[in-house]
Design a protein around this motif. Structure first.
Motif, short mmCIF file in Angstrom:
data_model
loop_
_atom_site.label_atom_id
_atom_site.label_comp_id
_atom_site.label_asym_id
_atom_site.label_seq_id
_atom_site.Cartn_x
_atom_site.Cartn_y
_atom_site.Cartn_z
N ILE B 254 0.85 -1.19 0.00
CA ILE B 254 0.00 0.00 0.00
C ILE B 254 0.88 1.24 0.00
CG2 ILE B 254 -1.68 1.29 1.39
CD1 ILE B 254 -2.64 -1.51 2.37
N VAL B 255 0.51 2.23 -0.81
CA VAL B 255 1.24 3.51 -0.78
C VAL B 255 0.29 4.61 -0.34
CG1 VAL B 255 3.03 3.04 -2.46
CG2 VAL B 255 0.77 3.74 -3.25
N LEU B 256 0.85 5.63 0.25
CA LEU B 256 0.03 6.75 0.69
C LEU B 256 0.17 7.87 -0.32
CD1 LEU B 256 0.85 6.77 4.48
CD2 LEU B 256 -1.36 6.32 3.43
N ASP B 257 -0.91 8.19 -0.99
CA ASP B 257 -0.85 9.24 -1.99
C ASP B 257 -1.26 10.56 -1.34
OD1 ASP B 257 -0.77 9.44 -5.21
OD2 ASP B 257 -2.19 10.90 -4.37
N ARG B 258 -0.57 11.60 -1.75
CA ARG B 258 -0.81 12.94 -1.24
C ARG B 258 -2.29 13.32 -1.43
NH1 ARG B 258 2.70 16.64 -4.70
NH2 ARG B 258 1.04 16.20 -6.17
N ASP B 259 -2.82 13.00 -2.60
CA ASP B 259 -4.16 13.45 -2.94
C ASP B 259 -5.24 12.41 -2.70
OD1 ASP B 259 -2.89 15.79 -3.98
OD2 ASP B 259 -2.36 14.58 -5.76
N PHE B 260 -4.88 11.13 -2.90
CA PHE B 260 -5.92 10.10 -2.85
C PHE B 260 -5.88 9.22 -1.60
CE2 PHE B 260 -4.78 10.89 -7.31
CZ PHE B 260 -5.98 11.41 -7.78
N GLY B 261 -4.95 9.47 -0.71
CA GLY B 261 -4.86 8.64 0.47
C GLY B 261 -4.23 7.29 0.14
N PRO B 262 -4.48 6.28 0.97
CA PRO B 262 -3.83 4.98 0.72
C PRO B 262 -4.35 4.31 -0.56
CG PRO B 262 -5.26 4.89 2.65
CD PRO B 262 -5.24 6.31 2.22
N LEU B 263 -3.40 3.81 -1.36
CA LEU B 263 -3.74 3.09 -2.59
C LEU B 263 -3.08 1.72 -2.53
CD1 LEU B 263 -2.90 5.82 -5.28
CD2 LEU B 263 -5.13 5.36 -4.25
N ILE B 264 -3.79 0.71 -3.04
CA ILE B 264 -3.18 -0.62 -3.09
C ILE B 264 -2.35 -0.72 -4.36
CG2 ILE B 264 -3.60 -3.09 -3.24
CD1 ILE B 264 -6.00 -2.66 -1.46
N LEU B 265 -1.06 -0.92 -4.19
CA LEU B 265 -0.15 -0.94 -5.33
C LEU B 265 -0.14 -2.32 -5.98
CD1 LEU B 265 1.53 1.37 -6.33
CD2 LEU B 265 3.47 0.47 -5.08
N GLU B 266 0.04 -3.32 -5.16
CA GLU B 266 -0.03 -4.69 -5.68
C GLU B 266 -0.18 -5.66 -4.52
OE1 GLU B 266 4.06 -4.57 -7.46
OE2 GLU B 266 4.27 -6.44 -6.35
N LEU B 267 -0.55 -6.89 -4.87
CA LEU B 267 -0.64 -7.93 -3.85
C LEU B 267 0.40 -8.99 -4.17
CD1 LEU B 267 -4.50 -8.40 -3.57
CD2 LEU B 267 -3.01 -6.91 -2.27
N ASN B 268 0.78 -9.72 -3.14
CA ASN B 268 1.82 -10.72 -3.31
C ASN B 268 1.38 -12.04 -2.68
OD1 ASN B 268 4.31 -12.09 -3.38
ND2 ASN B 268 5.33 -10.11 -3.47
N ALA B 269 1.44 -13.10 -3.48
CA ALA B 269 1.02 -14.41 -2.96
C ALA B 269 2.14 -15.09 -2.18
CB ALA B 269 0.57 -15.31 -4.10
N ARG B 270 3.37 -14.59 -2.31
CA ARG B 270 4.49 -15.19 -1.57
C ARG B 270 5.29 -14.10 -0.89
NH1 ARG B 270 4.24 -15.75 -6.66
NH2 ARG B 270 3.61 -17.69 -7.70
N PRO B 271 4.67 -13.39 0.04
CA PRO B 271 5.38 -12.27 0.66
C PRO B 271 6.61 -12.74 1.43
CG PRO B 271 3.35 -12.72 1.85
CD PRO B 271 3.33 -13.58 0.63
N GLY B 272 7.66 -11.94 1.38
CA GLY B 272 8.93 -12.31 1.99
C GLY B 272 8.88 -12.33 3.51
N LEU B 273 9.97 -12.81 4.08
CA LEU B 273 10.00 -13.02 5.53
C LEU B 273 10.75 -11.93 6.27
CD1 LEU B 273 10.75 -16.83 5.41
CD2 LEU B 273 8.57 -15.73 5.85
N ASN B 274 11.34 -10.98 5.52
CA ASN B 274 12.12 -9.94 6.18
C ASN B 274 11.29 -9.07 7.10
OD1 ASN B 274 14.72 -10.35 5.49
ND2 ASN B 274 14.60 -9.23 3.57
N ILE B 275 9.97 -9.08 6.91
CA ILE B 275 9.08 -8.28 7.77
C ILE B 275 9.28 -8.68 9.24
CG2 ILE B 275 7.12 -9.88 7.58
CD1 ILE B 275 5.33 -7.35 7.31
#
Lengths: 514, 329
Positions: B254-275
């Protein structure tokens, strides 16, 4: 839960299947678990010399039927001019030679190859009727009763009875009744016949075993020996009547059993009968295959040695690939390595088989770095993807040719073995490396390339274990074990070795809960 | 080593093998993969479920269309080119402006028309797609990130990654581009990962690679203690992705847009583990906590609230014990 059990049982089943098949081949069929093993085999020869007398000649020779602990193979008969018929029963085999007129002395030969078997076989069935007491004249009948009574008093069962009786017969224990019998004995008769008579007096079934001790007197005229088998209600127990030793010597080859003569001749005179054996060292593998063939075991088809020789060479490599792949699985899922392409390292490892490891690595690095150099140049030409890949493949082929030509001029052989280098794989590695190079920098790219190379080297080392290439050839089912292992590893959801380092910060002691 | 394995287990670390075997294989049905792997499909899905996304300017799917790129682009001067099947941020080109015939990328470098067209042909040819199949180049509007983030980023757009398990947000981090990452919010490429308190949306310490960082290397601003604006909306949006694509274990970017607020950029079916490193916490204990809820039919709002209440920093995660691990395996 259910699914998790399924992979365990499947994996165990595969491992068990492979292992038991190999075990059967090794234990039962005698396949050697190590290469270049040799075992003893014997060529056996019976030589009959005949002098003509008159009329039609018939010669019968008893043949080994079911020798316990041995297999008889490659039998042949040399008997020019004679008609030959074979009589085959499970427990009785014989060769009959016949000729209408014998004009001159003639020699008949019977030859066979004796190979050791892995199991003992029954040399005779159960005796049918209770053995009748021999009818003897007095005073021998009384003496017989006395001997049986004495020996029975000193023994517990058939086995000990026989041992005690033989001890008396051989003079180890003095017995006047025995001496009486021995004195009565015809000179032509053997003590073994006496032993049979005496044992019959106790209703004990007996059987003579005629044969020879293999490997005792090599390549000479062998004396046939006779052992005495005694039936103890369940099994035949073998004794040496002369020494009283119990048990069948492992190198005693039973030729025939019972009271028959080895050779019977009608219408001619046998002037000489010569039996000889010669020990020969044979490849254990060859003997095992022969044995499997004799036993008509379908197991003998489970071996790539059945295939034509060129196909064998291919399969010797193909069957090794699962081992290389197993190494890759371990390195990826247990250690945590990453590489370009899932199994590309295995294909590179296969190429190393042609070049040897170190030279292969040098060649690989040389080709990849030159290829990268050209790839970066191609990038500037703005070629579309597929033509660019095609150009890289072509450049790799040209590079390999150039390396071969140059090394040929320099008299180096390594450059010539480059032919099997998987150029498409190398081209893909070059392409991937250059993408990673641009996206994530030279360091990441070289790191990943080195990782691939290291995995290829380890995979190669696993595949070049000598014993493995022998095993896959003789026991291709060993790959069932590999498959079982891979399936078992497929459900490993624990940590990878490198994760222990990567996440080490999480391993600090958690703060106590507030 | 045994000691460390036990510690990591207690900390609830989710390993790659475990993520793949026990979560992705089990909860991410393969038929839903195209919905996230194909970013064009994903965008359509998001719009269907009324989830905000950056606007799609156009698609380039044929080689000859690259020549007409300017027509597709219209008068947009800021845009992003993405491979529809890209992974790991490879092949993304960010253009922040045009000057005569040149484009300017996020590093401020000039790019000529030829380079741009060549990049498009590479994308279409499948250089960046999984398995190298031919791909489609997406041209999206550039996100103008919320100025609240300006002290925590170097060029590029910082994004927020939320791991959503069975519809419950379980962990979140922000990825801050650095000079090293060339403005890309990708940890592999050198971006900084910052853990976010799920209850409040306040950032915690950060990691670069595998080492802890307290300040942004390019701006020098302290990383911890920053309030992500619109946090409860972000949690709800990520929770809604579960209904939209049907994946039980996913990562929402998700990105935070100055004008539109949070936008979903993309989804990931295999998100990494570094989180897990960014948050200094293991995922496993939180996944098990969601499992312990059993079958419930909560709305995305309810799930987001539950997660905020359960996985906040003030309520420490329970250490994973061996019984729990056995119960799930």
């Amino acid at each position: 839960m259910k699914r998790s059990r399924q992979w365990v049982s499947l994996s165990l089943l595969l491992i068990l299947l492979g292992a038991s098949s190999i075990a059967f081949k090794v234990v039962r069929l005698g396949y050697p678990p190590l290469p270049d093993m040799e075992s003893a085999a014997w060529s056996l020869q019976a030589r009959l010399q005949l002098e003509p007398e008159s009329g039609a000649v018939r010669v019968s020779l008893l043949l080994p039927a079911q020798p316990s602990g041995f297999n008889v193979t490659r039998e042949n008969f040399i008997s020019r001019g004679f008609g030959l018929t074979l009589e085959e029963d499970p427990l009785h085999r014989q060769a009959d030679w016949a000729i209408r007129r014998l004009r001159e002395p003639k020699v008949l030969y019977y030859r066979a190859l004796i190979i050791p078997d892995t199991q003992q076989r029954a040399f005779a069935g159960r005796p049918d009727n209770p053995t009748p007491i021999p009818e003897l004249e007095e005073p021998l009948a009384t003496a017989l009763r006395d001997i049986v009574a004495d020996v029975r008093a000193e023994s517990a069962d058939t086995r000990t009875f026989t041992a005690a009786l033989l001890a008396r017969l051989n003079g180890a224990v003095a017995d006047e009744n025995i001496d009486f019998f021995l004195a009565e004995l015809d000179s032509g008769k053997d003590t073994i016949d006496l032993a049979q008579t005496l044992l019959a007096g106790a209703h004990i079934p007996t059987l003579k075993l005629h044969g020879l001790l293999l490997g005792e007197e090599a390549d000479q005229r062998v004396k046939m020996a006779t052992l005495l088998a005694v039936f103890n209600d369940t099994d035949w127990v073998v004794f040496d009547p002369r020494t009283g030793h119990q048990g069948l010597p492992s190198n005693f080859f039973i030729w025939w059993t019972g009271d028959r003569e080895l050779v019977t001749v009608d219408g001619a005179r046998m002037t000489d009968l010569q039996i000889s054996d010669k020990q020969r060292m044979k490849s254990t593998l060859e003997l095992a295959e022969k044995r499997a063939e004799l036993q008509d075991s379908w197991m003998r088809y489970v071996s790539i040695l059945q295939l034509p020789i060129q196909t064998q060479a291919v399969y010797e490599i193909l069957l090794l690939i699962p081992f290389g792949i197993l190494v890759i699985v371990l390195l990826r899922n247990f250690v945590g390595f990453s590489s370009f392409g899932t199994f590309a390292p295995v294909l590179i490892a296969l190429a190393f088989r042609e070049t040897e490891l170190l030279k292969g690595i040098v060649l690989f690095i040389l080709i990849v770095s030159l290829g990268l150099f050209f790839r970066f140049y191609l990038e500037r030409l703005r070629l579309l993807l597929v033509p660019r890949l095609a150009a890289v493949v072509t450049i790799v082929v040209l590079l390999m040719t150039a390396i071969s030509l140059i090394s040929n001029q320099l008299g180096l052989e390594t450059g010539l073995s480059v032919s099997l280098f998987p150029m498409v794989i190398i081209s893909m590695v070059i392409e991937r490396m250059s993408v990673v190079w641009e996206e994530r920098g030279a360091f990441a790219s070289i790191k990943e390339g080195t990782g691939s190379l290291a995995m290829a080297a380890l995979s190669f080392m696993a595949m070049s274990i000598d014993i493995l290439s022998y095993w896959v050839a003789v026991f291709p089912e060993i790959n069932l074990i590999v498959l079982g292992l891979i399936i078992a590893l497929g459900r490993y959801t624990g940590f990878r070795l490198l994760e222990l380092t990567r996440f080490r910060q999480l391993a600090v002691k958690p703060e106590p809960a507030k | 080593m045994i000691h460390r394995i036990r510690r990591l287990k207690e900390a609830g670390l989710l390993s790659l093998n475990c993520r793949n075997g026990d979560y992705i294989l089990q909860y991410n049905s393969r038929r839903f993969y195209p919905l996230v792997d194909d970013k064009v499909l994903c965008k359509q899905r998001m719009l269907q479920y009324k989830l905000p996304v950056p606007v799609l300017i156009g698609l380039v799917s044929l080689m000859h269309e690259t020549a007409h790129f300017n027509e597709i682009l219209g008068d947009h001067s800021e845009f992003v080119i993405k491979p529809a099947h890209g992974s790991g941020g490879d092949g993304i080109m960010v253009v922040t402006g045009r000057r005569r015939d040149y484009f300017i990328d996020s590093d401020g470098k000039m790019i000529d028309q030829d380079t741009l067209e060549h990049h498009l042909t590479n994308v279409i040819g499948g250089l960046y797609s999984l398995g190298g199949q031919p791909d489609v180049a997406m041209i999206e509007t550039l996100v103008h990130f919320d100025p609240a983030f300006s002290r925590l980023t170097y060029h590029g757009v910082p994004d927020i990654r939320v791991i959503v398990y069975k519809g419950y947000p379980v962990m979140a981090m922000s990825r801050l581009p650095t000079r090293q990452s060339h403005g890309k919010a990708n940890l592999h490429q050198g971006a900084i990962g910052v853990g976010i308190d799920l209850a409040t949306g306040v950032t915690m310490g950060g990691v670069s690679g595998n080492s802890a960082v307290a300040h942004h290397p390019d701006t020098g601003a302290p990383i911890a203690g920053f309030q992500v604006p619109g946090w409860s909306r972000i949690l709800q949006m990520s929770a809604s992705c579960y209904e939209a694509v049907g994946l039980g274990y996913l990562g929402a970017d998700i990105v935070l847009d100055r004008d539109f607020g949070p936008l979903i950029l993309e989804l990931n079916a295999r998100p990494g583990l570094n989180i897990q490193l960014a948050n200094r916490k293991g995922l496993r204990s939180r996944l098990l906590a969601v499992d312990a809820l059993g079958e419930r039919h909560d709305s995305p709002e309810q799930r987001a609230q539950w997660s905020a209440a359960t996985f906040g920093n003030s309520t420490p995660d329970k250490p994973v014990n061996s019984e729990q691990l056995q119960a799930t395996s």
